[in-house]
Structure formats: structure tokens, C-alpha cells
Scaffold this active site. Structure first.
Site, mmCIF file in Angstrom:
data_model
loop_
_atom_site.group_PDB
_atom_site.id
_atom_site.type_symbol
_atom_site.label_atom_id
_atom_site.label_comp_id
_atom_site.label_asym_id
_atom_site.label_seq_id
_atom_site.Cartn_x
_atom_site.Cartn_y
_atom_site.Cartn_z
ATOM 1 N N CYS A 11 0.812 -1.226 0.000
ATOM 2 C CA CYS A 11 0.000 0.000 0.000
ATOM 3 C C CYS A 11 0.842 1.272 0.000
ATOM 4 O O CYS A 11 0.311 2.368 -0.154
ATOM 5 C CB CYS A 11 -0.945 0.007 1.193
ATOM 6 S SG CYS A 11 -2.322 -1.120 0.985
ATOM 7 N N HIS A 32 -2.885 7.300 3.794
ATOM 8 C CA HIS A 32 -3.419 6.111 3.126
ATOM 9 C C HIS A 32 -4.804 5.793 3.669
ATOM 10 O O HIS A 32 -5.016 5.791 4.881
ATOM 11 C CB HIS A 32 -2.470 4.930 3.335
ATOM 12 C CG HIS A 32 -2.980 3.681 2.697
ATOM 13 N ND1 HIS A 32 -3.416 3.655 1.390
ATOM 14 C CD2 HIS A 32 -3.161 2.424 3.174
ATOM 15 C CE1 HIS A 32 -3.826 2.437 1.095
ATOM 16 N NE2 HIS A 32 -3.686 1.675 2.161
ATOM 17 N N ASN A 71 -10.348 1.038 0.345
ATOM 18 C CA ASN A 71 -8.888 1.088 0.216
ATOM 19 C C ASN A 71 -8.520 0.700 -1.217
ATOM 20 O O ASN A 71 -8.686 -0.453 -1.617
ATOM 21 C CB ASN A 71 -8.267 0.115 1.227
ATOM 22 C CG ASN A 71 -6.751 0.033 1.143
ATOM 23 O OD1 ASN A 71 -6.139 0.600 0.233
ATOM 24 N ND2 ASN A 71 -6.146 -0.681 2.068
HETATM 25 O O1 UT7 Z 1 -3.804 -1.041 3.478
HETATM 26 C C1 UT7 Z 1 -3.128 -1.634 4.549
HETATM 27 C C2 UT7 Z 1 -3.716 -2.918 4.899
HETATM 28 N N1 UT7 Z 1 -4.962 -2.963 5.580
HETATM 29 C C3 UT7 Z 1 -5.355 -2.300 6.675
HETATM 30 O O2 UT7 Z 1 -4.769 -1.360 7.114
HETATM 31 C C4 UT7 Z 1 -6.554 -2.829 7.431
HETATM 32 C C5 UT7 Z 1 -6.300 -2.811 8.909
HETATM 33 N N2 UT7 Z 1 -7.301 -3.498 9.659
HETATM 34 C C6 UT7 Z 1 -8.623 -3.209 9.662
HETATM 35 O O3 UT7 Z 1 -9.055 -2.323 8.949
HETATM 36 C C7 UT7 Z 1 -9.532 -3.976 10.594
HETATM 37 O O4 UT7 Z 1 -8.754 -4.796 11.435
HETATM 38 C C8 UT7 Z 1 -10.586 -4.845 9.870
HETATM 39 C C9 UT7 Z 1 -11.612 -3.929 9.213
HETATM 40 C C10 UT7 Z 1 -9.931 -5.718 8.804
HETATM 41 C C11 UT7 Z 1 -11.301 -5.717 10.906
HETATM 42 O O5 UT7 Z 1 -11.843 -4.933 11.968
HETATM 43 P P1 UT7 Z 1 -11.606 -5.339 13.512
HETATM 44 O O6 UT7 Z 1 -12.396 -4.410 14.316
HETATM 45 O O7 UT7 Z 1 -10.115 -5.382 13.735
HETATM 46 O O8 UT7 Z 1 -12.256 -6.770 13.613
HETATM 47 P P2 UT7 Z 1 -11.575 -8.187 13.874
HETATM 48 O O9 UT7 Z 1 -10.768 -8.602 12.701
HETATM 49 O O10 UT7 Z 1 -10.898 -8.177 15.215
HETATM 50 O O11 UT7 Z 1 -12.843 -9.096 13.985
HETATM 51 C C12 UT7 Z 1 -13.838 -8.956 15.044
HETATM 52 C C13 UT7 Z 1 -15.009 -9.862 14.723
HETATM 53 C C14 UT7 Z 1 -14.580 -11.274 14.288
HETATM 54 O O12 UT7 Z 1 -15.555 -12.178 14.754
HETATM 55 P P3 UT7 Z 1 -15.288 -13.059 16.070
HETATM 56 O O13 UT7 Z 1 -14.014 -13.809 15.780
HETATM 57 O O14 UT7 Z 1 -15.146 -12.071 17.186
HETATM 58 O O15 UT7 Z 1 -16.494 -13.916 16.141
HETATM 59 C C15 UT7 Z 1 -14.665 -11.198 12.776
HETATM 60 O O16 UT7 Z 1 -14.918 -12.466 12.203
HETATM 61 O O17 UT7 Z 1 -15.729 -9.312 13.614
HETATM 62 C C16 UT7 Z 1 -15.849 -10.300 12.590
HETATM 63 N N3 UT7 Z 1 -15.850 -9.647 11.291
HETATM 64 C C17 UT7 Z 1 -16.978 -9.217 10.704
HETATM 65 N N4 UT7 Z 1 -18.263 -9.255 11.091
HETATM 66 C C18 UT7 Z 1 -19.169 -8.721 10.268
HETATM 67 C C19 UT7 Z 1 -14.789 -9.365 10.493
HETATM 68 N N5 UT7 Z 1 -15.215 -8.745 9.375
HETATM 69 C C20 UT7 Z 1 -16.566 -8.653 9.479
HETATM 70 C C21 UT7 Z 1 -17.587 -8.118 8.656
HETATM 71 N N6 UT7 Z 1 -18.858 -8.165 9.086
HETATM 72 N N7 UT7 Z 1 -17.311 -7.533 7.459
#
Ligand code: UT7
Length: 404
Positions: free
Chosen positions: A165, A322, A354
Site C-alpha cells: 500500500c 493512506h 482502500n
Molecule cells: O492497506 C493496509 C492494509 N490494511 C489495513 O490497514 C486494514 C487494517 N485493519 C482493519 O481495517 C480492521 O482490522 C478490519 C476492518 C480488517 C477488521 O476490523 P476489527 O475491528 O479489527 O475486527 P476483527 O478482525 O478483530 O474481527 C472482530 C469480529 C470477528 O468475529 P469473532 O471472531 O469475534 O467472532 C470477525 O470475524 O468481527 C468479525 N468480522 C466481521 N463481522 C461482520 C470481520 N469482518 C466482518 C464483517 N462483518 N465484514
């Protein structure tokens, strides 16, 4: 002639000026459920009413796979700030986006193809692996001549540049060096960021499908006398990488480590050819990388870049960051304000998600068109991503206000 200034901006937005569509969160959620139905129909996914016939460990896998298709507008808005994103039509490749963005930037700059001396394309999703490079396709697609009217080869610079990125930051620096190194005449360069990362995202994954999207953006830059320079020489640029964090975002298969053909591609649950991301860890690292991490005793890249450039954070008027997640931007904004930042942090992630290499030129494009980005503003560009990689750029905005 040792300065460089920005004289044009362009955008390629699927669903607006490139074939493709705008995918809202509701549409994305419905499409994931539709895909789940197809996988059930084709026998790749076991529906819940049959789980009781399976051993316990398979039931756990089935349950996890089943929920991977469930998301909604509220979750996506709340956790990312994204409202909608663009998806390029299947026949549109990265070079097509780059050509549209490049042509748009040339039009703003008032350039004809024969005036262009360089085509630098930041991308992690080239049209083809190995060859041909995307910038060659863009040069040809834009009609930029390889030979002059006498059949003499033109000194035409360019490359594809990839740093996850952070690609656009690294490529802008290289394009800047190419453009200012001219001894006589004026050198004109297109610096394009274009990506179709949605094609590398696991289509079964609610984690990544909402946040990664397609788009292109371009800057037209040209050499100029020092008084009209947008940049501050070498002080403008600060870059870094730390490969110890390489596992956080990765596409396991398709490179020299594990070439294509060595995994079971016909299995729709084989994730190895798709992007893997430990989203939470990336999230935490991103803020620490930019602003410092007390736990590990490291200073932030923003602090280091400011010191390198000789600026104070209070002097920065506009931050083009970004567009990875609004919560990362919010966290960075909070810490920057504590340090004395009084400028604007621009956000357009809500419209585009993104777009990887396109994110920064699209921020500059939108902010210039809507008047947020004004002449004489000191701009800090901060990109970060897989690797990890990071790049900071300082520039003075000199373009007159947009009239369109
Ligand atoms: O460009 C550089 C690369 N990328 C980034 O910078 C992205 C950086 N990270 C993020 O933006 C966030 O970490 C995400 C958007 C990817 C995820 O958000 P989060 O608040 O960190 O959620 P998480 O990954 O800790 O997941 C929490 C829960 C999980 O469920 P369990 O395990 O607690 O049951 C996920 O499975 O939320 C669940 N989850 C979703 N639920 C509904 C993950 N994505 C989704 C979704 N809808 N789209």
C-alpha cells in the site's frame, strides 16, 4: 531546472469514468450471501441442517465458514467508515485504469502524448506477472511515442513500482528524481497509482471483501526552476520497511516462493492464492509505525520524517493519509492533534474503500477539486502497508484552484 511541480491530476473510477460498478455495503452483503448459496448448491459448503451428522472438528470448520459470508452495513460502517467501493468490470485491467487516470491528468496539465517523457506506475496488481510491465501498456495506450518524428528513440523513463500500500509514495520519489535530473529542456512525467486488489481478495471473506477495492489516480509532474518547486529536494522524502512484519499481509502462492500450480486452485476454500491479512495486528501496527510505539520503545515515522524535512507538525496544513480504515485515521488524528497538528486530514475512504496504490492520488484529486487543498498548503503524504512498508512525502501545493 532542479525543481519539480505538480501540474495535473487525474482519476479512474469504475462506475463513473471506467466500466464497472459502485458496490454499496448492502449490495456487498447480499452478494456474499448469494455466493454462499452457490457454494452450497455446488456441494462446497455444508448447510447448517446437516452439521449434526459431522464430527465435532468439522462442525467447527463449517460454522466458521458459514459465518464468513455474513456482514451488514452497520458493521462495515462502524468498523471501517466505508460506505461504498468501486469494482472494475471483468474486462478492465489495471493498465486500463492507469490509462484513464493518466489521460485525465494530461488533460488538466494541457499535455499532448508527445510531450510526456516518463510513465511511472505504482501497482501491486499489474496486468501480467513478469512481463509485459504495466507502464509499457500505459505508454502505448496513451499514445506516448517511443520514437520522435525523425525515428530517433526518445529518452522515455518509467517502471512499475510495488511496495504494497506504500507503492505510490516510493514511486513518486523515483519519478521525482527522474523528472528533476533533466539538464536541458523540461521533463514531463506521469505518476500513476492503479490497482485492482479486489481480484486478489478471498471472495468468501467478509474480512477483506468490504475494505479492498479498485481505482486509479494520476499526477502530472514536470521539471521547473527552483522557485516554482513543489518539493524540498531530498528532505521531501522519508521511507522505511521492516520485513519482520511480512507475515501480517501476504499472498502465499503465485511468486517464486510457491509458484502458481502448486496448490489446489479448484477448491474454493483454498485461500493460498488470495490475500491473507491479520487485520487487527495490521491495525495496531499502522498507528505505532506512524506515531511511535511506547511498548516497543520505537519512535514514529512521522516524527522521523518531520525531523528529516526540518518541519514541525504544527506547520503541516494538509495530511493525505493512506485510506486503509477510518479508525486508523481517527487514531492517528488524535495523536497528531496532541502533538500540535492543526491541519486537515482528508478522508474519501467512505466512497472508494482502500484502493491501494490509487488511494493517495485520489485523495489529492478529490481535495483539489472540492477546494479543500489550496495553494501554498504544506502537504504531508503518509502511506503504509504490507511488508511493512512506509513512506512520507512533504510538498507545497502550488496548483491554482480547480475550475471544474
Ligand atoms: O492497506 C493496509 C492494509 N490494511 C489495513 O490497514 C486494514 C487494517 N485493519 C482493519 O481495517 C480492521 O482490522 C478490519 C476492518 C480488517 C477488521 O476490523 P476489527 O475491528 O479489527 O475486527 P476483527 O478482525 O478483530 O474481527 C472482530 C469480529 C470477528 O468475529 P469473532 O471472531 O469475534 O467472532 C470477525 O470475524 O468481527 C468479525 N468480522 C466481521 N463481522 C461482520 C470481520 N469482518 C466482518 C464483517 N462483518 N465484514
Amino acid at each position: 531546472m532542479h525543481g519539480v511541480r505538480i501540474v495535473g491530476l487525474g482519476a479512474a473510477l469504475p462506475g463513473t469514468n471506467v466500466p464497472g460498478r459502485i458496490v454499496t455495503n448492502d449490495v456487498l452483503a447480499a452478494e456474499l450471501l448469494e455466493r454462499r448459496s452457490v457454494l452450497v448448491r455446488d456441494g462446497f459448503l455444508v448447510p447448517p441442517d446437516l452439521w449434526c451428522h459431522l464430527p465435532e472438528e468439522q462442525q467447527i470448520i463449517c460454522r466458521a465458514r458459514w459465518s464468513q459470508f455474513e456482514t451488514d452495513n452497520g458493521w462495515i460502517m462502524d468498523r471501517t467508515g466505508i460506505d461504498e467501493r468501486r469494482r472494475a468490470a471483468p474486462e478492465i485491467a489495471t493498465s486500463d485504469l492507469a490509462i484513464v487516470a493518466g489521460r485525465d491528468a494530461m488533460a488538466t496539465a494541457g499535455w499532448t502524448p508527445d510531450m510526456v517523457d516518463g510513465v511511472f506506475v505504482a501497482t501491486v496488481t499489474p496486468d501480467h506477472p513478469l512481463t509485459p510491465p504495466t507502464f509499457s501498456l500505459v505508454q502505448h495506450g496513451l499514445g506516448i511515442p517511443a520514437f520522435d518524428v525523425h525515428g530517433y528513440p526518445r529518452n522515455l523513463g518509467g517502471m512499475d513500482g510495488s511496495a504494497a500500500c506504500s507503492s505510490f509514495g516510493h514511486v513518486l520519489r523515483t519519478a521525482y528524481d527522474w523528472t528533476r535530473s533533466v539538464e536541458r529542456g523540461v521533463r514531463r512525467t506521469l505518476v500513476i497509482g492503479a490497482d485492482e486488489v479486489s481480484r486478489w481478495v478471498d471472495p468468501n471473506s467478509r474480512n477483506l471483501m468490504p475494505i479492498l477495492a479498485d481505482g486509479g489516480g494520476a499526477l502530472a509532474i514536470e521539471s521547473t526552476s527552483e522557485g516554482e518547486d513543489c518539493f524540498f529536494g531530498d528532505r521531501s522524502f522519508f521511507s522505511g520497511t521492516d520485513g519482520s512484519l511480512a507475515e501480517l499481509i501476504k499472498v502465499p502462492v503465485g511468486g517464486s516462493r510457491q509458484p502458481v500450480g502448486t496448490s489446489a486452485h479448484d477448491n474454493p476454500f483454498d485461500p493460498t492464492t488470495r490475500m491473507f491479512m491479520n487485520g487487527r495486528a495490521v491495525f495496531q501496527q499502522a498507528v505505532g509505525i506512524l506515531l511511535g510505539d511506547k511498548l516497543h520503545g520505537t519512535h514514529g515515522y512521522i516524527e522521523a520524517a518531520l525531523a528529516h524535512a526540518g518541519f514541525d507538525i504544527g506547520q503541516v496544513d494538509f495530511l493525505a493519509m493512506h485510506q486503509a480504515n477510518n479508525r486508523i485515521t481517527d487514531a492517528a488524528e488524535g495523536r497528531l492533534k496532541d502533538l500540535g497538528f492543526k491541519g486537515v486530514i482528508y478522508r474519501n475512504i467512505q466512497r472508494y474503500a482502500n484502493t491501494t496504490s490509487a488511494a493517495i492520488p485520489l485523495v489529492l484529486y478529490d481535495a483539489w477539486h472540492d477546494g479543500t487543498l489550496k495553494q501554498d498548503m504544506l502537504v504531508m503524504v503518509a502511506v503504509f502497508g504490507g511488508g511493512f512498508t512506509v513512506h512520507l512525502t512533504f510538498l507545497r501545493w502550488t496548483m491554482p484552484p480547480s475550475t471544474t
